[in-house]
Enzyme design. Structure first.
Site, PDB file in Angstrom:
ATOM      1  N   ASP A 160      57.449  40.241  42.357  1.00  0.00           N
ATOM      2  CA  ASP A 160      57.524  41.558  41.703  1.00  0.00           C
ATOM      3  C   ASP A 160      58.889  41.735  41.061  1.00  0.00           C
ATOM      4  O   ASP A 160      59.469  42.819  41.091  1.00  0.00           O
ATOM      5  CB  ASP A 160      57.264  42.672  42.718  1.00  0.00           C
ATOM      6  CG  ASP A 160      57.054  44.036  42.058  1.00  0.00           C
ATOM      7  OD1 ASP A 160      56.586  44.073  40.899  1.00  0.00           O
ATOM      8  OD2 ASP A 160      57.367  45.052  42.698  1.00  0.00           O
ATOM      9  N   ASP A 208      64.128  44.020  47.358  1.00  0.00           N
ATOM     10  CA  ASP A 208      62.690  44.217  47.576  1.00  0.00           C
ATOM     11  C   ASP A 208      61.943  42.891  47.665  1.00  0.00           C
ATOM     12  O   ASP A 208      61.072  42.590  46.854  1.00  0.00           O
ATOM     13  CB  ASP A 208      62.085  45.097  46.478  1.00  0.00           C
ATOM     14  CG  ASP A 208      62.592  46.528  46.530  1.00  0.00           C
ATOM     15  OD1 ASP A 208      63.087  46.934  47.590  1.00  0.00           O
ATOM     16  OD2 ASP A 208      62.499  47.233  45.510  1.00  0.00           O
TER      17      ASP A 208
END
Length: 290
Positions: free
Chosen positions: A218, A235
């Site tokens: 991502d 993340d």
């Protein structure tokens, strides 16, 4: 390669192969503390519930979440909580004071609010979670422990990520990059100076991550931050191993997103060339943009 954006180096003595240790997602000490509910824990839980920064979260923080925080305090990883840094759909991040008086980030995943199906898409096919069940709490615990393991592996590979410190159940403690009053900025929030150099740092981190057997999954300007001239990848909860059935699809998407962003910033960047650079032989040092 310039060190203008603070590129880190891989840790010496680390070699990566195809070995993946299964990550335990069974009950941990926090679950046992929550079940016992002794007086010390009850008093701690009530103090935490009464704290201003947690009042709005009482409906989504179960006793085991408070027990996880309690255990992290007992173990010396958290001394005191500060205010919230960010509130997301699946997790809240708080500033806290760590055991060595350093500022840390405490990321708390909300069991009831997490996107169970989204998480399973990234967990299924990961050799570390071959026996993952369908219990929602177990899936969220697996996700948090995966994020911790991914951060450890990325750090060893020489990718600048927040340093992982400790994990308990659905609570992750890690380095706080910047502080609330001087927080790190997402690349989406800034105009990048010297975008070509920044792009070269990011693509090298992508290649190192791939050589360590991981794909971010991502990666974009929203998961890259800059602070004091240093680029940091964040993340990594959804990062998958290169053996995941969707690893190539995720990597190509990462390459497109990263290349498109830096091209808009003025860098010479192309998604297909970036993919070739990231997946190329270790001896290659081509610029990937010709």
């Amino acid at each position: 390669m310039t060190d203008e954006f603070g590129m880190v180096e891989p840790q010496e003595g680390e070699a990566f192969g195809d070995e993946w240790e299964e990550i335990d997602v069974s009950d941990d000490e926090a679950d046992r503390i929550a079940r016992r509910k002794d007086r010390d824990f009850d008093e701690f839980r009530m103090r935490l519930k009464d704290a201003d920064q947690f009042k709005v979260e009482q409906s989504v923080f179960d006793d085991a979440t408070f027990a996880a925080i309690y255990k992290l305090v007992q173990d010396g990883h958290i001394d005191a909580f500060g205010g919230p840094i960010s509130t997301g759909k699946e997790a809240n991040v708080f500033e806290a004071l760590g055991g060595d008086d350093a500022d840390v980030a405490v990321k708390i995943y909300r069991i009831n609010a997490s996107d169970f199906r989204h998480m399973r898409d990234y967990l299924e096919g990961d050799p570390r979670f071959e026996n993952i069940g369908h219990d929602k709490g177990q899936v969220v615990r697996a996700w948090v422990r995966k994020e911790f393991a991914n951060l450890e592996r990325a750090q060893r590979a020489g990718v600048r990520v927040p340093k992982p410190i400790a994990v308990q159940r659905n609570v992750l403690v890690m380095e706080l990059v910047g502080v609330v009053d001087d927080r790190a900025r997402r690349l989406s929030e800034v105009r990048v100076e010297n975008p070509q150099t920044a792009y070269e740092v990011v693509r090298e981190y992508m290649r190192r991550l791939h050589r360590a057997g991981l794909v971010h999954g991502d990666l974009s300007e929203y998961n890259l931050i800059i602070h004091d001239g240093e680029l940091v990848v964040i993340d990594l909860g959804q990062a998958v191993t290169v053996h995941h059935p969707n690893a190539e699809e995720f990597l190509r998407r990462d390459c497109r997103n990263v290349a498109n962003f830096f091209r808009r910033q003025g860098a010479d960047a192309d998604g297909d060339s970036l993919y070739e650079f990231v997946t190329g032989d270790e001896g290659e040092d081509g610029d990937g943009d010709e």
